[in-house]
Structures are given as C-alpha cells and as structure tokens.
Enzyme design. Structure first.
Site, short mmCIF file in Angstrom:
data_model
loop_
_atom_site.label_atom_id
_atom_site.label_comp_id
_atom_site.label_asym_id
_atom_site.label_seq_id
_atom_site.Cartn_x
_atom_site.Cartn_y
_atom_site.Cartn_z
N SER A 47 0.86 -0.95 0.19
CA SER A 47 0.08 0.02 -0.09
C SER A 47 0.57 1.54 -0.29
O SER A 47 0.44 2.23 0.40
CB SER A 47 -0.58 -0.26 1.43
OG SER A 47 -0.15 -0.15 1.91
N THR A 167 -1.15 3.27 3.80
CA THR A 167 -0.58 4.56 4.00
C THR A 167 1.28 3.92 5.34
O THR A 167 0.67 2.77 6.31
CB THR A 167 -1.00 5.20 4.82
OG1 THR A 167 -2.53 5.40 3.97
CG2 THR A 167 -0.19 6.64 4.64
N THR A 185 1.67 6.85 0.31
CA THR A 185 1.05 5.87 0.37
C THR A 185 0.79 5.64 -1.17
O THR A 185 1.14 6.69 -1.91
CB THR A 185 -0.24 6.41 0.76
OG1 THR A 185 -1.40 4.72 0.59
CG2 THR A 185 -1.25 7.81 -0.12
N ARG A 195 -6.90 10.11 -7.80
CA ARG A 195 -7.89 10.46 -6.43
C ARG A 195 -6.49 10.50 -5.15
O ARG A 195 -5.44 9.91 -5.39
CB ARG A 195 -8.78 8.84 -6.58
CG ARG A 195 -9.48 8.89 -4.59
CD ARG A 195 -8.63 8.17 -3.72
NE ARG A 195 -8.79 8.23 -3.06
CZ ARG A 195 -7.73 8.04 -1.74
NH1 ARG A 195 -6.88 7.36 -1.83
NH2 ARG A 195 -8.52 7.21 -0.83
N GLY A 197 -6.08 10.92 -1.94
CA GLY A 197 -6.45 10.26 -0.40
C GLY A 197 -5.83 11.81 0.50
O GLY A 197 -5.52 12.99 0.67
N ASP A 198 -6.12 10.97 1.52
CA ASP A 198 -5.86 12.38 3.31
C ASP A 198 -3.67 12.93 2.99
O ASP A 198 -3.53 13.55 3.27
CB ASP A 198 -6.32 11.91 4.77
CG ASP A 198 -5.89 10.53 4.52
OD1 ASP A 198 -5.44 9.58 4.05
OD2 ASP A 198 -5.88 10.43 5.72
N THR A 218 -3.68 6.64 8.84
CA THR A 218 -3.92 5.60 7.81
C THR A 218 -5.52 4.69 8.17
O THR A 218 -6.00 5.10 8.65
CB THR A 218 -3.14 4.21 7.81
OG1 THR A 218 -3.79 3.35 9.68
CG2 THR A 218 -1.78 4.70 8.74
N GLY A 219 -5.57 4.70 6.33
CA GLY A 219 -7.24 3.91 6.48
C GLY A 219 -7.59 4.79 5.19
O GLY A 219 -7.49 5.39 4.60
N GLY A 221 -9.01 7.53 4.04
CA GLY A 221 -8.46 8.85 4.19
C GLY A 221 -9.58 9.31 3.94
O GLY A 221 -9.43 11.21 3.84
N1 GLY Z 1 -4.91 7.04 3.82
C1 GLY Z 1 -4.48 6.64 2.97
C2 GLY Z 1 -6.39 7.07 1.69
O1 GLY Z 1 -6.44 6.55 2.05
O2 GLY Z 1 -5.43 7.18 0.23
#
Ligand code: GLY
Length: 309
Positions: A47, A167, A185, A195, A197-198, A218-219, A221
């Site tokens: 990831s 991540t 990530t 896209r 993410g966070d 993490t997770g 986002g």
């Molecule tokens: N936390 C990583 C993502 O959503 O890309």
C-alpha cells in the site's frame, strides 16, 4: 523531553533505521524520510511506494507529505507516477519551492528536475491481479474500447476490502524537542485516476506543531479529509485537551460523518511530553503499530486501541 517515534505496521521496513537515527541525535525530518524511503522501496508493503496497488487504469499513483512542526512548512505530492521515493520529492517541495503541494504531471516534472530516482512501481504481481480483475469484471465490449469506458461505476471496486488501502505514517519527537510528521501511500487499490486521499492533504493525513504534538491517519482517507482529523487532534491539544481527550474529540467528529465512505481509520498521535495514543475506528481484526522511546533498545509492536464508531 524523551524522544519518541510512532509508526504503523506498514512502517516495519523503516522503523529500526528511523529509531536508530533519532537515538543518535538526528533531526526528525531526516529520520522520518529515511524510514519512509525504506518502506517505499519494499515491495512486500502493498500500500506504499513500489509494489503499491494500481488505480482503475492499472497505473500506480503515489501520494506523500511531510510537515515541519516548527515552521509549518510542508511539502506534498499527489498522484505522482514513475518515481521510487515520493517522500523525498515531497520534502523537496517543502525545501525548494514556494509551494506546499504538487500533483500529477507537475509533480512528475519537478521530480525529474531534482533528479529523483525513477521506478516502474507496478510490480508483476500487482499487474497480474489487476489484469485478472480487468478480464473478470469488464464485458468483452468494455474491454474492446478500453480505456474509453465509464469508470464511475467501476470505481466502486475501490472499496473492496480485499484490496490494499493503507499508508505508512511516521511521527517523531527528536533530540531537539522538535515534532515532525511524514506519510506515504499508493492510496486505494482500483481508485479513480487522480484520486487523492488524506495523505497529501496537510491537516487531514498528517499535521505537526512542535508546541503541542503531531497526528497522522491511515485507512479511509476520505474520512480524515472530511473531518480534518490530524489538524483537529493537534488543535484540540492547543485548546487545552490532553492527548487522550484530543483523540476522543476527533473520534467524536468522525461519528458525525453521514454518507460517503465510512470504514476503517486509524488515528496516530504524539504530544510534546513524549506520550502517544493510537486508535482504530471500525477495525477489522486487531491492528498494531510500532513504538520506540528514548532508552528502548529496539522498537516494539503494540496493539492499537479499537473503538467502534
Ligand atoms: N489513507 C490513505 C488513503 O486514503 O489514501
């Protein structure tokens, strides 16, 4: 203050190096960058970096960010293709540009300008799994006109929990009592191209303020973006809450989310006293993280707290 390093399970390839550097007196940014580079280059971490899962088009797009908790200078890259170490490109954005974030073609152009190492980040196993998905999911007509197909419906594949969606995050309090954060990530597997993410969004995926603490997620986002989770944790500490109460408050914010993607999110936080807290909401199984504190011979794995939203 006692030095501390917190990283998540994906940080395994780099946690030892980062901890040794902090123990020897390195600054947090150097330790974090060195640790994350090892994660990015390790193809067993599916990831992050090389070996990360691709987007719907079968292309690996990488996101990374760093923040300096003294100056609030940050550097981020999003949807970067073809480079091995997005964390180092992100750091160069922070140190060499008057900007805080670059994405897509501009990020790749900058990476080329600074001589960043190129890489084919789509490893054969990722290509095999993506191609199998392609053959099994798309109709013969869609395959014939690929990539001119409607990706909006296919994007629902991105929420398949069987696919990677994590991540690596590193938070440090160093020998100078300075607090830094870094994240990297490949984002969601089978995500819509472009896209973000966070992770590259300062305040969502990570934040640091040497006066108070740092946080990173993490997770899923999308949840951290909506709630501004990392910035919220640090701001709650600034407003006088303890580390534990600040994380609880950020979790309460997540409870207010309606609609959209609500899945797993792990909140990692440290404070300027060298304390820490790691909590997973909507956990699948028992997540763990790495903790190193000044005086420890080696980092040790710890179970994260688990909280249902
Ligand atoms: N936390 C990583 C993502 O959503 O890309």
């Amino acid at each position: 203050m006692a030095r501390i390093l917190v990283t998540n399970n994906e940080g395994t390839p780099g946690v030892g190096t980062a901890a040794r550097m902090l123990a020897a007196g390195s600054g947090g940014l150097d330790a974090i960058e060195a640790g994350i580079r090892l994660v990015e280059a390790d193809t067993t971490i599916r990831s992050v970096g090389r070996g990360g899962w691709p987007n719907l088009l079968g292309e690996v797009e990488l996101d990374a960010a760093m923040i300096d908790g003294n100056s609030f200078r940050s550097g981020a890259v999003g949807a970067l293709k073809g480079y091995l170490h997005p964390i180092s490109v992100a750091r160069a954005v922070m140190e060499r540009l008057p900007h805080e974030m670059l994405v897509g073609e501009g990020a790749a152009r900058f990476a080329n300008e600074i001589g960043a190492e190129t890489a084919d980040n789509l490893i054969p196993d990722s290509e095999r799994v993506w191609r199998q998905w392609f053959e099994e999911t798309l109709s013969p007509a869609e395959r014939a006109r690929w990539p001119d197909v409607d990706l909006t419906a296919l994007c629902q594949q991105a929420i398949d929990p069987e696919k990677g969606m994590d991540t690596t995050v590193f938070l440090s309090l160093d020998a100078q009592s300075e607090i830094m954060a870094g994240v990297s990530t490949s984002g969601w597997a089978w995500k819509y191209p472009g896209r973000l993410g966070d992770s590259p969004i300062i305040g969502a995926g990570c934040y640091a303020d040497t006066r108070y603490g740092a946080a990173a997620c993490t997770g899923t986002g999308e949840m951290a973006i909506r709630a501004g989770t990392s910035r919220a944790i640090v701001l709650y500490m600034k407003m006088g809450l303890s580390l534990a109460a600040a994380v609880d408050e950020a979790i309460d914010d997540l409870r207010r989310l309606r609609g959209g993607l609500i899945q797993r999110l792990t909140l990692h936080a440290i404070d300027c006293d060298g304390d820490h807290r790691v909590v997973t909401v909507n956990a699948e199984g028992q997540p763990s993280y790495w903790l190193w504190r000044e005086g420890d011979e080696a980092p040790r794995a710890e179970p994260a707290e688990v909280v249902a939203l």
